[in-house]
Design a protein around this motif. Structure first.
Motif, PDB file in Angstrom:
ATOM      1  N   ARG B  75     -73.335  -4.444 -41.532  1.00  0.00           N
ATOM      2  CA  ARG B  75     -74.138  -4.565 -40.332  1.00  0.00           C
ATOM      3  C   ARG B  75     -73.345  -4.007 -39.153  1.00  0.00           C
ATOM      4  NH1 ARG B  75     -75.725  -8.427 -43.770  1.00  0.00           N
ATOM      5  NH2 ARG B  75     -77.969  -8.424 -44.096  1.00  0.00           N
ATOM      6  N   PRO B  76     -74.034  -3.672 -38.053  1.00  0.00           N
ATOM      7  CA  PRO B  76     -73.319  -3.100 -36.909  1.00  0.00           C
ATOM      8  C   PRO B  76     -72.129  -3.972 -36.522  1.00  0.00           C
ATOM      9  CG  PRO B  76     -75.680  -3.031 -36.550  1.00  0.00           C
ATOM     10  CD  PRO B  76     -75.472  -3.761 -37.829  1.00  0.00           C
ATOM     11  N   GLY B  77     -71.018  -3.343 -36.285  1.00  0.00           N
ATOM     12  CA  GLY B  77     -69.821  -4.085 -35.935  1.00  0.00           C
ATOM     13  C   GLY B  77     -68.923  -4.347 -37.128  1.00  0.00           C
ATOM     14  N   GLU B  78     -69.416  -4.034 -38.332  1.00  0.00           N
ATOM     15  CA  GLU B  78     -68.612  -4.308 -39.527  1.00  0.00           C
ATOM     16  C   GLU B  78     -68.024  -3.032 -40.120  1.00  0.00           C
ATOM     17  OE1 GLU B  78     -71.165  -8.208 -41.005  1.00  0.00           O
ATOM     18  OE2 GLU B  78     -71.375  -6.311 -42.063  1.00  0.00           O
ATOM     19  N   GLU B  79     -68.046  -1.941 -39.320  1.00  0.00           N
ATOM     20  CA  GLU B  79     -67.647  -0.648 -39.850  1.00  0.00           C
ATOM     21  C   GLU B  79     -66.230  -0.658 -40.411  1.00  0.00           C
ATOM     22  OE1 GLU B  79     -69.220  -1.066 -37.071  1.00  0.00           O
ATOM     23  OE2 GLU B  79     -71.055   0.130 -37.176  1.00  0.00           O
ATOM     24  N   GLN B  80     -65.352  -1.418 -39.811  1.00  0.00           N
ATOM     25  CA  GLN B  80     -63.953  -1.398 -40.240  1.00  0.00           C
ATOM     26  C   GLN B  80     -63.646  -2.504 -41.239  1.00  0.00           C
ATOM     27  OE1 GLN B  80     -62.098   1.130 -39.338  1.00  0.00           O
ATOM     28  NE2 GLN B  80     -63.828   1.864 -38.111  1.00  0.00           N
ATOM     29  N   MET B  81     -64.656  -3.229 -41.654  1.00  0.00           N
ATOM     30  CA  MET B  81     -64.415  -4.409 -42.466  1.00  0.00           C
ATOM     31  C   MET B  81     -64.326  -4.052 -43.951  1.00  0.00           C
ATOM     32  SD  MET B  81     -66.741  -7.637 -41.765  1.00  0.00           S
ATOM     33  CE  MET B  81     -66.613  -9.068 -42.745  1.00  0.00           C
TER      34      MET B  81
END
Lengths: 630, 359
Positions: B75-81
């Protein structure tokens, strides 16, 4: 003239034709046969000899000839490595990255040709009766369609993708035998052109199916020779590449790259190569038997003279069943790479994934006669073949479940490679299920040689292999070209393909069980409705492929720059620039951990360091630069 | 945060529902052609069982894929997760190795029992098994019976007639290339292999008209290599047997050995419908209203011969590739009628064809 290129290759090919006709004429003169020059008799010699002249003209053997004749060999300064323009792809090149792209693009050209043939067949089959092509052309279309897609698309495209990424993945500067690698590639256009040109022969193309069952193939018109001999070249290419992969994997892994630190794509190609080197000689043998029957009047498959018709099928399937796994295992490898990196998770049960590959290799050799349940072979052999065929579902199941568990609790990036990987999971499961059904002898007796089989193999080879190929091409496109493909077009391509693939092939299960035989240009009225539906759906699949072509071509020319590691993947090929440097690694990497340690704090797969620095332990310290991970 | 929130109960419920719907739908579909042998029942049941086992497996895989995407999609904001670093779970791996193995083993045992059932010989003491010899050649079938016809010759037919409720063993030979003798309504098939005789048995149990098709690619005419299978009641079959070898209707008044035009034509009709024992009967491939044949491998002779005279017809029979009807490839019709038919037979056939098609 002296410069090895396609022009000199054409000259040498003509020389080869002249040589073959001469050889034939001398032999015929010696035996007192009339006429001395008989093109029908010379044709098989031409088909065997002219390609070798072509390869000599192309320069595939130059280095070896210089060496063998005691001349000074040209120093291998690798100046021919790399490609600076499109023309470089049309000559002998020993760079595995160039060869990988040659392989892949060449294979896709044959996908489109073979696919067009399928569209033509569906046009004929859209309604009962005869419309567009006569039965002989129809039989030729499905025979050439299958032969091209098996021998010139699926098998070599996997070899092409692996050619590009496998040396990078294990930290090697190239394949173990670069010249052999180039030769392997250049054998393929020979096989492809040969199979295609059979359409121009008197009597039409080969029309006895890709299985070329004797004695039909024994007595078929001359077009059959183009399959019989074409397969020899495609097979030789496969075997040479497989040997190359085996030696490369065994001897050229970077320091620290133990077998259980290898990415699963490498494991998959290791397993596939074992299958290829053991199995492929059998298909070569089966076709040489047919060739000898056809050209020299041997009686291998002539029952009237003591020949054994069933022997053909045993020898053929002893290759062609393992060939199913040759066409599937590399795809398993691709899926493992894509799932791990796009779900940001380690592969679940890595060792079981590797062992299940090896289990499939071994079991794959024990099931061939399940293609022959209704062949009239001795009946007891059916039982063990049913048991082994069913057992092979277990390691395959392990892989499916492990991939599902890899998805679970990941961070799933739903981009095009991932979509194709997920599509593969569900579609290949269907193909596997119908495979288990087919293992059940009583059901197989009813549905073998029907459209149920056509549905099954397309769920395995299209929903299975081709989906993995698309996943792999999208996934490594940025690495190969340095540019990013268009994501929106990629999704259109996936969804159209996925939906209409199912619309095309799912109904075939039904009409097959209902009694429609395969390989027929005409069929009973009761199947008309479904066949029209199937034909229309198949044309949409064909159109969807145009989106893919446009996306690939336009993105290669002008897509946005991709950067070295757009997927933030850990395996070594992503730790170098896109496209990689000419010799792959400016510094030899050292592997210090597993390939899929996503989410493990501080985990690194490989590090680049100067040779004199002592081996670093895990993690990013001040000395060596981390090659991956966060 | 929402990430990682799962609901196994919901997933199980959706999976169970989808499986139930899939199984119900699968069982409702009319998969098989009509059933006309005692072998059909066990095979059709095996299919149902396979369907019931398969649907949940497919649903399981699909549901896990769909819920993984639903619950664990970036989900948006989880790109680096990254996901949880789960490397495996031995218990799970043992389960998904063992459970499929057990299912597979059960299916194999069941399929074996079905196989024994459909291939078993008729019980001791029951009527003797009938043998029918099936001769396959490009691109026609011929069936030879143990019984003799009224003319004292072995009965030969291009259409398969079988009595109801009697086990029949097919002894199958191929003359040229591989063929495959398949009667979808019987569910059984086997290749016809040059050099060996292959066999299977069925017990037809439903009078009616069915089709036999060739299921192994055998060349140009493969798609058209079909014939009729007629299952008759016991009495009807006996009647059929007794009629075989009788002179064609209307021939009663003709003197024996007469070579009159009418007699020749009747002999020609018999040749057209039944062949002479070595030649393939014309009617196996051609439609001809007068002879009552309806096959479609070759052109419809009522149409294609309407404008031809006797000499032209004879030429077409002896050298069929010389002047092919539109849409038919070379080699589709045997080129050896000049040898397999005697000159008298050939003339009789030509006279007959000329007579009935020139109206």
């Amino acid at each position: 003239m002296r410069q090895p290129n396609l022009f000199r290759a054409a000259e040498f090919t003509l020389l080869g034709v002249a040589f073959s006709i001469g050889l034939s004429a001398i032999s015929r003169w010696g035996y007192g046969l009339d006429p001395i020059i008989d093109m029908t008799a010379a044709a098989p010699i031409i088909m065997l000899a002219a390609p070798l002249f072509f390869l000599v003209g192309l320069g595939a053997f130059d280095y070896w000839f210089y060496w063998a004749s005691g001349k000074k060999t040209r120093p291998e300064d690798h100046s021919a490595h790399g490609a600076t323009g499109w023309k470089d792809y049309f000559r002998i090149n020993t760079d595995h990255k160039v060869i990988g792209i040659q392989y892949t693009v060449h294979s896709f050209a044959f996908l489109f040709i073979g696919g067009l043939m399928a569209m033509l067949m569906r046009a004929e089959l859209a309604a009962p009766g005869r419309q567009f092509v006569d039965p002989n052309t129809f039989n030729g279309l499905f025979s050439v369609h299958a032969s091209l897609l098996i021998f010139l698309f699926i098998i070599p495209v996997f070899a092409g993708l692996a050619n590009y990424v496998l040396p990078l993945m294990i930290g090697a500067p190239d394949m173990a035998f670069p010249r052999l690698n180039a030769l392997s590639f250049w054998l393929l256009p020979i096989a492809g052109v040969m199979m295609l040109s059979s359409f121009f022969m008197p009597g039409g193309s080969f029309a006895s199916g890709w299985t070329a069952y004797a004695p039909l193939s024994d007595t078929a018109p001359i077009g059959q020779d183009f399959f019989t001999i074409g397969v020899q070249f495609a097979g030789a290419s496969s075997i040479a590449t497989a040997l190359n992969f085996l030696v490369t994997i065994i001897t050229m892994r970077a320091p620290g790259m133990s077998f259980f630190r290898m990415p699963l794509l490498v494991w998959a190609n290791f397993s596939t190569s074992l299958l290829v080197v053991i199995a492929t000689p059998f298909v070569a043998a089966s076709q040489f038997f047919v060739l000898l029957d056809r050209t020299l009047g041997f009686n291998f498959f002539n029952a009237a003279n003591g020949g054994d018709v069933l022997m053909y099928q045993h020898v053929f399937w002893f290759y062609s069943h393992p060939a199913v796994y040759i066409m599937m295992l590399p795809g398993f490898g691709i899926i493992s790479e894509v799932l791990a990196s796009r779900a940001r998770k380690p592969i679940f049960g890595y060792r079981m994934m590797a062992f299940s590959l090896l289990a499939i290799v071994v079991l794959g050799f024990t099931v061939w006669a399940h293609h022959m349940f209704v062949s009239g072979m001795q009946s007891w052999i059916r039982i063990p073949m049913m048991v082994t065929t069913a057992i092979i579902a277990v390691p395959t199941g392990i892989k499916i479940f492990s991939w599902l568990a890899t998805l679970w609790r990941g961070v799933i990036h739903l981009d095009t490679p991932m979509l194709f990987a997920l599509g593969f999971l569900s579609m290949f499961t269907l193909g596997g299920i119908s495979g288990v059904m087919l293992a059940m002898i009583p059901l197989d007796i009813h549905v073998s040689d029907t459209y149920f089989i056509v549905a099954h193999i397309h769920y395995v080879l299209f929903g299975g292999s081709l989906f993995t190929i698309f996943a792999g091409v999208y996934y490594w496109f940025p690495k190969m070209t340095g540019r990013m493909y268009d994501e929106r077009l990629g999704r259109w391509h996936f969804w159209l393909t996925f939906v209409f693939f199912n619309a095309t092939f799912a109904p075939m299960h039904l009409i097959g069980v209902q009694g429609m035989p395969r390989r027929v240009a005409d069929y009973s009225e009761q199947f008309a409705g479904w066949n029209l539906f199937i034909s229309i759906s198949s044309w949409v699949v064909g159109l969807a492929t145009l989106i893919f072509v446009y996306n690939m071509v336009s993105s290669w020319r002008g897509g946005p720059r991709a950067g070295a590691n757009p997927w933030k993947a850990l395996t070594l090929e992503w730790q170098v620039s896109s496209p990689p440097p000419i010799f792959n690694f400016d510094n030899i990497p050292t592997v210090v951990g597993g390939p899929y340690e996503y989410g493990v704090p501080g985990a690194v797969h490989g590090v680049f360091k100067k040779p004199e620095v002592p081996a670093a332990t895990a993690g990013a310290t001040a000395g060596p630069a981390p090659a991956g991970g966060e | 945060m929402r990430r990682g929130k799962t609901n196994f109960a919901q997933m199980a419920l959706v999976g169970a529902t989808a499986s139930a719907v899939g199984i119900a739908g699968g069982l409702l579909i009319d998969w098989f052609p009509e059933a006309a042998s005692t072998q059909s029942g066990p095979i059709d049941t095996l299919w149902d069982v396979l369907l019931i086992v398969s649907v949940p497996v497919f649903v399981l895989v699909t549901v896990v894929v769909i819920y993984s995407v639903k619950w664990f999609r970036m989900r948006p904001g989880e790109e680096q997760m990254d996901g949880e670093p789960i490397h495996g779970n031995t218990r799970l791996e043992v389960i998904w190795t063992t459970v499929p193995s057990i299912i597979i083993a059960a299916l194999v045992v069941y399929a074996y029992l079905v196989l024994v059932d459909i291939e078993k010989a008729p019980a001791e003491g029951s009527a003797k098994e009938r043998h029918v010899h099936v001769q396959a050649r490009q691109f026609a079938w011929q069936f030879r019976y143990a019984e003799k016809g009224a003319d004292g010759k072995q009965i030969v037919s291009d259409v398969l007639y079988l009595p109801e409720d009697e086990s029949v063993m097919f002894d199958i030979d191929a003359e040229d290339v591989l063929h495959d003798f398949w009667v979808p309504a019987f569910r059984m098939k086997i290749d016809a292999v040059p050099g060996i005789t292959t066999h299977y048995r069925v017990t037809p149990d439903e009078p009616g008209k069915y089709s036999a098709v060739c299921a192994e690619l055998c060349g140009l005419g493969h798609a058209f290599m079909r014939t009729d299978v007629v299952v008759l009641s016991r009495e009807d079959f006996d009647t059929w047997v007794s009629e075989q070898g009788m002179p064609p209707e209307g021939a009663d008044e003709e003197a024996d050995g007469a070579e009159g035009a009418a007699g020749g034509a009747d002999a020609g009709k018999a040749l057209f419908v039944d062949g002479n024992g070595t030649s393939i009967a014309c009617g196996a491939c051609h439609t001809l209203a007068d002879a009552g044949t309806t096959a479609e491998t070759g052109p419809n002779l009522d149409e294609s011969l309407a404008a031809e005279d006797a000499a032209a017809i004879k030429g077409m029979i002896v050298d069929p590739d010389a002047d092919l009807a539109d849409g038919f490839p070379e080699g589709i019709m045997p080129g050896d009628y000049g040898e397999t038919l005697s000159p008298e037979e050939l003339d009789a056939l030509v006279n007959y064809l000329d007579k009935v098609t020139s109206k």
